[in-house]
Design an enzyme around this catalytic site. Structure first.
Site, PDB file in Angstrom:
ATOM      1  N   CYS A  84       0.897  -0.699  -0.051  1.00 49.04           N
ATOM      2  CA  CYS A  84      -0.006   0.203  -0.230  1.00 49.04           C
ATOM      3  C   CYS A  84       1.181   1.668  -0.096  1.00 49.04           C
ATOM      4  CB  CYS A  84      -1.295  -0.444   0.744  1.00 49.04           C
ATOM      5  SG  CYS A  84      -1.678  -1.267   1.099  1.00 49.04           S
ATOM      6  N   ASN A 203       0.053  -2.620  -7.168  1.00 51.59           N
ATOM      7  CA  ASN A 203      -0.662  -3.432  -5.725  1.00 51.59           C
ATOM      8  C   ASN A 203      -1.924  -3.482  -5.275  1.00 51.59           C
ATOM      9  OD1 ASN A 203       0.947  -4.591  -3.276  1.00 51.59           O
ATOM     10  ND2 ASN A 203      -0.599  -2.740  -2.431  1.00 51.59           N
ATOM     11  N   GLU A 204      -2.262  -4.639  -5.537  1.00 51.10           N
ATOM     12  CA  GLU A 204      -3.773  -5.523  -5.300  1.00 51.10           C
ATOM     13  C   GLU A 204      -4.409  -4.029  -5.882  1.00 51.10           C
ATOM     14  OE1 GLU A 204      -3.654  -5.032  -0.613  1.00 51.10           O
ATOM     15  OE2 GLU A 204      -2.370  -7.227  -0.657  1.00 51.10           O
TER      16      GLU A 204
END
Length: 555
Positions: A84, A203-204
């Protein structure tokens, strides 16, 4: 402990860098650093930095004891600058921008790391990550932002600046000294290329969205892929799949991708039960990179042997399927116990101490003893427990938040037919975590902490019941939680509305501290909108179950 040095220097009207060396005569975990000036006048100080000796004696390097624990695992690659942290929150300025993290530390502006609630100096910048990988004899795996951050995005047709930023970073790491950014790398002390070979695109970011993939991740991926492979045709590219609430995520695009990044944060039982997870994966499809995995439920305060053994069983399953699962990395790695924002992390430290959790030593053993065969074992899974939905004889209900500020109205509870239940009022704690305050009929939770809970003071002894709550999200990343069947801090359930970064609703059960997902579905909660929630626990002929309705009033 005492150490002193004097610095006789003329202070002018321009910024000047001064250095001095201190040699301490003892150790003190609570030692203080003081600057004392003689004479009269005004001195303006900026970027006061005190460094001990560093790993490999690198300028602006890492604590040797922390880096040595990483070195002892002999990692084959290092994924950075994180998860994150790459994306940031609130605005694109809070994302990781590599070009602002290089050069003299006094010239780095730093940025607000909203995700983990502190400001970072970016002293650990792009160069430091690349140098760490080199010093560990590991390959660097760089994660780039695709124009998405927590709470916002750059439209997919306007992401060229993000692509340019990615390409400039790769030139800085890989380009010759005759290139613009290769020359800058040489100027900063590293003429030889760092040679990034692995690049993760986002990312994600590929999450379920009720608005039919409004973030257009697959389109973003293709734009980055085309640009990167045009210049670096041998680059290994990694794509995102669903990271939350799905044990079997899929790549749902015709666009080819070499590696897929799966993330799993679960309890020990889940990991032990997934030894065979990859046995039936399609060998003709993409390879798998398990980029983040760890026991984060039911692990104790500092990690536990149960957690480590569950992870070890899962890792043996990965080794047994290494033809399809070609890469894996435990996450996160470090936690400062004086300001811990996530648990457990495999290496814990304070100013004077460092230790590895049992999970760290599993990583160490597995990395230094690669398996070559699997022996047949007949044993009942020692982690398996019965996940019950039976209502406790005595329980409580309440409200909760996760990284979000919410206004609530507790409408109370009744039996399953809507008739009032007697209020068994005990002098029991109501605020389990968070910053709660009452304003008339409203109850507000104002902190950004996770797992904040406020309980209704009444105890419920009836088999079935209905609990009603009115809720409005005021700010934050997620929605709100409705607590039910609460016995103690290690045994309860909650209805999670707008969870998993406001992409899903779900029911989760916590048994002996281990959290499991009972059911999930796509959904989100709008900020500033009131929702009426009615949660009904129904006593059936076999055992109680639950159901919930969510709706907004016509107003």
């Amino acid at each position: 402990m005492y150490a002193e040095t004097s610095l006789n220097a003329k202070v002018g009207k321009k910024w000047t860098k001064f250095t001095a060396e201190l040699t301490a005569n003892a150790n003190d975990a609570k030692a203080q650093f003081e600057l004392v000036a003689d004479g009269k006048g005004t001195i303006v100080l900026d970027v006061v930095s005190l460094f001990p000796p560093t790993f490999k004696n690198r300028e602006n390097g890492l604590r040797p004891d922390l880096a040595q624990l990483l070195y002892n695992i002999h990692p084959k690659f290092v994924r950075f600058p994180g998860g994150c942290y790459v994306e940031g929150q609130e605005s694109p300025e809070n994302a990781f921008h590599w070009e602002k993290t290089i050069g003299p530390i006094e010239e780095r502006p730093g940025h607000k790391n909203v995700n983990w609630r502190y400001r970072t100096s970016d002293g650990m910048g792009f160069d430091e990550y690349l140098q760490l990988a080199e010093d560990l004899n590991a390959k660097p795996l760089y994660v780039v932002n695709v124009g998405l951050w927590h709470g916002g995005m750059t439209p997919v047709d306007s992401i060229q600046p993000w692509i340019d930023e990615c390409m400039n970073a790769l030139e800085y790491a890989n380009g010759p000294v005759t290139s613009k950014y290769g020359a800058l790398r040489a100027k900063n002390g590293h003429p030889e290329p760092y040679n990034i070979e692995y690049l993760e695109i986002g990312n994600e970011n590929n999450q379920p969205d009720p608005a039919a993939q409004s973030d257009h991740y697959y389109e973003r991926f293709k734009k980055f892929k085309d640009a990167v492979l045009a210049k670096y045709p041998k680059m290994h590219l990694i794509g995102n799949v669903v990271a939350w609430g799905d044990d079997n995520p899929k790549w749902e695009s015709q666009e080819s991708v070499e590696l897929l990044d799966e993330h799993y944060y679960r309890n020990p039982a889940w990991f032990a039960e997934n030894f065979n997870k990859y046995d039936n994966y399609d060998r003709k499809g993409s390879e798998i990179y398990v980029g983040e995995y760890a026991v984060t439920q039911g692990f104790g305060n500092m990690g536990s042997l149960d957690a480590a053994l569950g992870e070890a069983v899962y890792m043996m399953g990965i080794e047994n399927n290494s033809d399809i699962v070609t890469m894996a990395s435990y996450a996160p790695i470090f936690a400062n116990l004086n300001n811990r924002m996530w648990a457990p992390d495999m290496i814990q430290y304070t100013s004077d101490k460092v230790f590895g959790t049992p999970s760290y030593y599993v990583q160490n053993v597995m990395a230094n003893n690669i398996g070559t065969r699997v022996l047949k074992v007949n044993q009942e899974n020692p982690y398996k427990y019965e996940q019950t939905q039976v209502k406790p004889a005595i329980c409580r209900v309440g409200m909760g938040t996760w990284g979000t500020q919410v206004s609530f109205e507790d409408k109370g509870y009744s039996d399953e037919n809507g008739k009032a239940l007697p209020m068994t009022m005990q002098e029991l704690p109501t605020d389990i975590r968070g910053q709660w305050k009452a304003e008339g009929s409203l109850i507000k939770q104002t902190s950004n902490e996770e797992s904040c809970i406020r309980l209704n003071p009444g105890e419920i002894t009836n088999n079935g019941y209905i609990y009603k709550v009115r809720a409005k999200k005021d700010a934050g990343n997620e929605g709100f939680l409705i607590i039910f069947n609460y016995v103690d801090k290690n045994n309860y359930c909650w209805l999670n509305l707008g969870g998993w970064n406001n992409t899903q609703h779900g029911v989760e059960s916590i048994v002996n501290g281990a959290k499991s997902q009972i059911a999930t579905c796509p959904g989100k909660i709008e900020t500033g909108k009131w929702y009426d929630i009615e949660l009904k626990v129904v006593a059936t002929a076999s055992s109680p179950s639950w159901m919930a309705r969510r709706y907004s009033p016509p107003s």
